[in-house]
Design a protein around this motif. Structure first.
Motif, PDB file in Angstrom:
ATOM      1  N   ALA A  12       0.864  -0.972   0.451  1.00  0.00           N
ATOM      2  CA  ALA A  12      -0.693  -0.279   0.396  1.00  0.00           C
ATOM      3  C   ALA A  12       0.767   1.284   0.161  1.00  0.00           C
ATOM      4  CB  ALA A  12      -0.916  -0.263   1.412  1.00  0.00           C
ATOM      5  N   ALA A  13       1.670   1.497   0.998  1.00  0.00           N
ATOM      6  CA  ALA A  13       3.313   2.439   0.673  1.00  0.00           C
ATOM      7  C   ALA A  13       3.442   2.649  -1.034  1.00  0.00           C
ATOM      8  CB  ALA A  13       4.315   1.981   2.273  1.00  0.00           C
ATOM      9  N   ALA A  14       3.751   1.056  -0.880  1.00  0.00           N
ATOM     10  CA  ALA A  14       4.426   1.252  -2.517  1.00  0.00           C
ATOM     11  C   ALA A  14       3.059   2.020  -3.490  1.00  0.00           C
ATOM     12  CB  ALA A  14       4.736   0.936  -3.220  1.00  0.00           C
ATOM     13  N   ALA A  15       2.575   1.570  -3.773  1.00  0.00           N
ATOM     14  CA  ALA A  15       1.040   2.046  -4.299  1.00  0.00           C
ATOM     15  C   ALA A  15       1.321   3.599  -4.499  1.00  0.00           C
ATOM     16  CB  ALA A  15       0.147   1.129  -4.485  1.00  0.00           C
ATOM     17  N   ALA A  16       1.090   4.335  -3.133  1.00  0.00           N
ATOM     18  CA  ALA A  16       0.783   5.341  -2.517  1.00  0.00           C
ATOM     19  C   ALA A  16       1.925   5.997  -3.364  1.00  0.00           C
ATOM     20  CB  ALA A  16       0.499   5.550  -1.114  1.00  0.00           C
ATOM     21  N   ALA A  17       3.127   5.834  -3.117  1.00  0.00           N
ATOM     22  CA  ALA A  17       3.831   6.414  -3.760  1.00  0.00           C
ATOM     23  C   ALA A  17       4.252   6.828  -5.015  1.00  0.00           C
ATOM     24  CB  ALA A  17       5.487   6.207  -3.317  1.00  0.00           C
ATOM     25  N   ALA A  18       3.690   5.426  -5.601  1.00  0.00           N
ATOM     26  CA  ALA A  18       3.521   5.353  -7.084  1.00  0.00           C
ATOM     27  C   ALA A  18       2.480   7.012  -7.525  1.00  0.00           C
ATOM     28  CB  ALA A  18       3.172   4.373  -8.091  1.00  0.00           C
ATOM     29  N   GLU A  19       1.238   6.649  -7.100  1.00  0.00           N
ATOM     30  CA  GLU A  19       0.104   7.452  -6.485  1.00  0.00           C
ATOM     31  C   GLU A  19      -0.550   6.400  -7.533  1.00  0.00           C
ATOM     32  OE1 GLU A  19       0.780  10.817  -8.193  1.00  0.00           O
ATOM     33  OE2 GLU A  19       2.104  11.623  -6.968  1.00  0.00           O
ATOM     34  N   LEU A  20      -1.136   5.322  -7.126  1.00  0.00           N
ATOM     35  CA  LEU A  20      -1.701   4.431  -8.033  1.00  0.00           C
ATOM     36  C   LEU A  20      -2.859   3.505  -6.756  1.00  0.00           C
ATOM     37  CD1 LEU A  20       0.732   2.574 -10.343  1.00  0.00           C
ATOM     38  CD2 LEU A  20      -1.327   3.795 -10.686  1.00  0.00           C
ATOM     39  N   ALA A  21      -3.545   3.376  -7.298  1.00  0.00           N
ATOM     40  CA  ALA A  21      -4.443   2.309  -6.259  1.00  0.00           C
ATOM     41  C   ALA A  21      -3.938   0.718  -6.010  1.00  0.00           C
ATOM     42  CB  ALA A  21      -5.794   2.650  -6.757  1.00  0.00           C
ATOM     43  N   VAL A  22      -3.392   0.525  -4.807  1.00  0.00           N
ATOM     44  CA  VAL A  22      -3.192  -1.058  -4.668  1.00  0.00           C
ATOM     45  C   VAL A  22      -3.635  -1.812  -5.477  1.00  0.00           C
ATOM     46  CG1 VAL A  22      -3.004  -2.796  -3.674  1.00  0.00           C
ATOM     47  CG2 VAL A  22      -3.443  -0.556  -2.006  1.00  0.00           C
ATOM     48  N   ALA A  23      -5.046  -2.439  -6.257  1.00  0.00           N
ATOM     49  CA  ALA A  23      -4.701  -3.483  -6.888  1.00  0.00           C
ATOM     50  C   ALA A  23      -3.904  -2.733  -8.558  1.00  0.00           C
ATOM     51  CB  ALA A  23      -6.754  -2.959  -7.423  1.00  0.00           C
ATOM     52  N   ALA A  24      -4.064  -1.012  -9.184  1.00  0.00           N
ATOM     53  CA  ALA A  24      -3.749  -0.773  -9.871  1.00  0.00           C
ATOM     54  C   ALA A  24      -1.824  -1.432 -10.123  1.00  0.00           C
ATOM     55  CB  ALA A  24      -3.586   0.492 -10.355  1.00  0.00           C
ATOM     56  N   TYR A  25      -1.184  -0.963  -9.063  1.00  0.00           N
ATOM     57  CA  TYR A  25       0.053  -1.085  -8.533  1.00  0.00           C
ATOM     58  C   TYR A  25       0.432  -2.077  -8.483  1.00  0.00           C
ATOM     59  CZ  TYR A  25       4.066  -0.911  -6.183  1.00  0.00           C
ATOM     60  OH  TYR A  25       5.705  -1.077  -5.908  1.00  0.00           O
ATOM     61  N   VAL A  26      -0.409  -3.441  -8.139  1.00  0.00           N
ATOM     62  CA  VAL A  26      -0.181  -5.156  -7.630  1.00  0.00           C
ATOM     63  C   VAL A  26      -0.228  -5.333  -9.711  1.00  0.00           C
ATOM     64  CG1 VAL A  26      -0.866  -7.496  -7.123  1.00  0.00           C
ATOM     65  CG2 VAL A  26      -0.506  -5.091  -5.879  1.00  0.00           C
TER      66      VAL A  26
END
Length: 105
Positions: A12-26
């Motif tokens: 979740a922290a990595a997704a937030a840093a990438a400015e993406l939702a968790v599902a999109a980041y994954v």
């Protein structure tokens, strides 16, 4: 795969840093890593194949540096800087090795 609470917080922290939702980041991460495995790592250094290639290059650089230090020492030179460089290469190789081991888990 089921994430532990701590693992999910990392994602979740990595997704937030990438400015993406968790599902999109994954989804993006999985696709990038799948491409890295299937095409020999050309999709980015974050893939397992890319890390393994970097690890091999680090080992080759370490071997060359140790050989150069041995020759320098034989000629009466100081090998302190070479020893420090070898230690740093070992640290980097160890970090990559740890990441590759986690990948296999």
């Amino acid at each position: 795969m089921k994430f532990s609470v701590e693992e999910f917080q990392e994602v979740a922290a990595a997704a937030a840093a990438a400015e993406l939702a968790v599902a999109a980041y994954v989804g993006e991460t999985v696709l990038r890593d799948a491409r890295a495995v299937t095409d020999g790592g050309t999709e980015g250094e974050a893939g397992r194949v890319g890390l393994a290639r970097i690890q091999r290059e680090l080992f080759a650089a370490r071997t060359a540096l140790v050989a150069a230090a041995t020759a320098l020492e034989g000629a009466g030179g100081s090998t302190a800087e070479c020893a420090a460089a070898v230690a740093r290469l070992d640290e980097l190789a160890g970090e990559i090795h740890g990441r590759l081991r986690r990948w296999r888990s």
